[in-house]
Write a protein that holds these residues in place. Structure first.
Motif, PDB file in Angstrom:
ATOM      1  N   GLN A 195      -4.630   3.237  -7.952  1.00  0.00           N
ATOM      2  CA  GLN A 195      -4.450   2.023  -8.748  1.00  0.00           C
ATOM      3  C   GLN A 195      -4.489   0.812  -7.817  1.00  0.00           C
ATOM      4  O   GLN A 195      -3.674   0.713  -6.899  1.00  0.00           O
ATOM      5  CB  GLN A 195      -3.096   2.034  -9.466  1.00  0.00           C
ATOM      6  N   ASN A 223       0.864  -1.182   0.000  1.00  0.00           N
ATOM      7  CA  ASN A 223       0.000   0.000   0.000  1.00  0.00           C
ATOM      8  C   ASN A 223       0.897   1.228   0.000  1.00  0.00           C
ATOM      9  O   ASN A 223       1.368   1.672   1.044  1.00  0.00           O
ATOM     10  CB  ASN A 223      -0.912  -0.014   1.231  1.00  0.00           C
ATOM     11  N   SER A 224       1.148   1.763  -1.179  1.00  0.00           N
ATOM     12  CA  SER A 224       2.195   2.765  -1.332  1.00  0.00           C
ATOM     13  C   SER A 224       1.712   4.020  -2.034  1.00  0.00           C
ATOM     14  O   SER A 224       0.775   3.990  -2.831  1.00  0.00           O
ATOM     15  CB  SER A 224       3.352   2.152  -2.143  1.00  0.00           C
ATOM     16  N   MET A 248       7.508   1.427  -8.721  1.00  0.00           N
ATOM     17  CA  MET A 248       7.818   0.414  -7.711  1.00  0.00           C
ATOM     18  C   MET A 248       8.264  -0.915  -8.316  1.00  0.00           C
ATOM     19  O   MET A 248       8.654  -1.822  -7.602  1.00  0.00           O
ATOM     20  CB  MET A 248       6.618   0.173  -6.790  1.00  0.00           C
ATOM     21  N   LYS A 249       8.242  -1.027  -9.649  1.00  0.00           N
ATOM     22  CA  LYS A 249       8.458  -2.324 -10.270  1.00  0.00           C
ATOM     23  C   LYS A 249       9.847  -2.902 -10.033  1.00  0.00           C
ATOM     24  O   LYS A 249      10.036  -4.113 -10.121  1.00  0.00           O
ATOM     25  CB  LYS A 249       8.154  -2.251 -11.766  1.00  0.00           C
ATOM     26  N   TYR A 308      -1.578  -5.108  -4.953  1.00  0.00           N
ATOM     27  CA  TYR A 308      -0.860  -3.843  -4.883  1.00  0.00           C
ATOM     28  C   TYR A 308      -1.849  -2.689  -4.868  1.00  0.00           C
ATOM     29  O   TYR A 308      -2.751  -2.618  -5.709  1.00  0.00           O
ATOM     30  CB  TYR A 308       0.086  -3.703  -6.078  1.00  0.00           C
ATOM     31  N   ARG A 311       3.719   5.295  -4.057  1.00  0.00           N
ATOM     32  CA  ARG A 311       4.318   5.040  -5.367  1.00  0.00           C
ATOM     33  C   ARG A 311       3.269   4.463  -6.319  1.00  0.00           C
ATOM     34  O   ARG A 311       2.455   3.639  -5.908  1.00  0.00           O
ATOM     35  CB  ARG A 311       5.461   4.030  -5.261  1.00  0.00           C
ATOM     36  N   THR A 312       3.313   4.872  -7.562  1.00  0.00           N
ATOM     37  CA  THR A 312       2.516   4.204  -8.577  1.00  0.00           C
ATOM     38  C   THR A 312       3.274   2.960  -9.024  1.00  0.00           C
ATOM     39  O   THR A 312       4.453   2.797  -8.721  1.00  0.00           O
ATOM     40  CB  THR A 312       2.272   5.130  -9.781  1.00  0.00           C
ATOM     41  N   MET A 313       2.593   2.082  -9.740  1.00  0.00           N
ATOM     42  CA  MET A 313       3.245   0.857 -10.187  1.00  0.00           C
ATOM     43  C   MET A 313       4.480   1.156 -11.023  1.00  0.00           C
ATOM     44  O   MET A 313       5.475   0.432 -10.967  1.00  0.00           O
ATOM     45  CB  MET A 313       2.257  -0.012 -10.972  1.00  0.00           C
ATOM     46  N   CYS A 327      -1.597   1.139  -5.199  1.00  0.00           N
ATOM     47  CA  CYS A 327      -0.570   2.076  -5.644  1.00  0.00           C
ATOM     48  C   CYS A 327      -1.120   3.497  -5.780  1.00  0.00           C
ATOM     49  O   CYS A 327      -2.317   3.707  -5.918  1.00  0.00           O
ATOM     50  CB  CYS A 327      -0.024   1.623  -6.999  1.00  0.00           C
ATOM     51  N   LYS A 357      -4.670   6.170   1.119  1.00  0.00           N
ATOM     52  CA  LYS A 357      -4.334   4.788   1.464  1.00  0.00           C
ATOM     53  C   LYS A 357      -5.464   4.094   2.225  1.00  0.00           C
ATOM     54  O   LYS A 357      -5.554   2.862   2.206  1.00  0.00           O
ATOM     55  CB  LYS A 357      -3.042   4.748   2.276  1.00  0.00           C
TER      56      LYS A 357
END
Length: 263
Positions: A70, A43-44, A51-52, A63, A46-48, A65, A190
């Motif tokens: 997302q 749970n970030s 974070m990949k 995820y 950051r978008t995907m 995101c 979040k």
């Protein structure tokens, strides 16, 4: 043991902000709790797209995101909120006009302005994204991509009041400290992300455990009944924490999960 859903922030929670890596103890604890039947979600903020490459060895059940913009469960997208094209173009222009600089965060990549930024934090962030392989070849002059949220940084030339007034109708601005601001579409954070996941799975708030350290974790700490705070953290979270663990570098994730019976 009844099945639990565990929601982890990344930076400063799973991943050390000193080393940029996830300790073996945290990876071991996450694998063990999944083996015990619990569900694990990232749970970030950051978008995907950013974070990949951060958690290459970790397996998760889903995820969350971009501060709730997302959501994935088991590789399936269950929710997505992108900024409409006209508004996205206006935002890019306003960031420059009001004297800010920043990063646009999309599902695939992160997007910066061309060339050097006068704001050191943005230059450092751009370099970091490039090293991680998350920097897009496209920049703000291109219109071939969508973005879902963005972050900006300010200095003495920035008109904070004017820019935040421009964003107010449809964005929430999270002050991350040091003149760095995270900007998220209203109605997304979040906590909304966790709520959507729990409803999708037919689970209750009592089944959820959140782990975090920074101000963009505030909404989920206020929402959750079980909130684990990292040893190094933003003080705004303290009154909502139900357990304070050690730092990332002191194996705080494994310590908390072992102490709380989540393994």
């Amino acid at each position: 043991m009844d099945r639990k859903a565990l929601f982890f922030d990344i930076d400063g929670t799973l991943v050390s902000e000193l080393t940029g890596v996830m300790p073996e103890s945290a990876e071991r604890a996450v694998a063990k709790t999944r083996k015990a039947g619990n569900l694990v979600f990232i749970n970030s903020g950051r978008t995907m797209g950013s974070m990949k490459t951060i958690l290459p060895g970790m397996k998760a059940d889903g995820y969350l995101c971009g501060c709730g913009t997302q959501l994935w469960i088991g590789g399936k997208v269950i929710y997505w909120k992108s900024i409409p094209g006209d508004r996205a173009a206006a935002i890019k222009k306003a960031i420059v006009d009001f004297g800010f600089d920043g990063v646009l965060e999309g599902a695939d990549n992160c997007y910066f302005r061309k060339g050097y930024s006068r704001i050191p934090l943005i230059s450092s962030l751009k370099k970091s994204m490039e090293e991680q392989g998350n920097l897009s070849p496209f920049d703000w002059d291109d219109d071939c991509y969508e973005f879902d949220k963005f972050c900006v940084s300010a200095d003495e030339k920035s008109d904070r009041e004017g820019f935040f007034r421009f964003l107010a109708p449809d964005f929430q601005v999270i002050d991350r400290g040091g003149d760095f601001y995270e900007c998220v579409p209203r109605g997304h954070d979040k906590a909304t992300a966790i709520d959507r996941i729990l409803k999708e799975l037919g689970m209750s708030r009592e089944d959820a455990w959140v782990f975090g350290d920074s101000s963009n974790d505030l909404a989920c700490f206020q929402y959750a009944q079980n909130a684990v705070l990292m040893g190094k953290h933003d003080k705004v979270l303290e009154e909502y924490a139900t357990f304070v663990t050690k730092t990332v570098e002191e194996d705080g994730i494994e310590y908390a999960m072992e102490t709380l019976g989540l393994l």
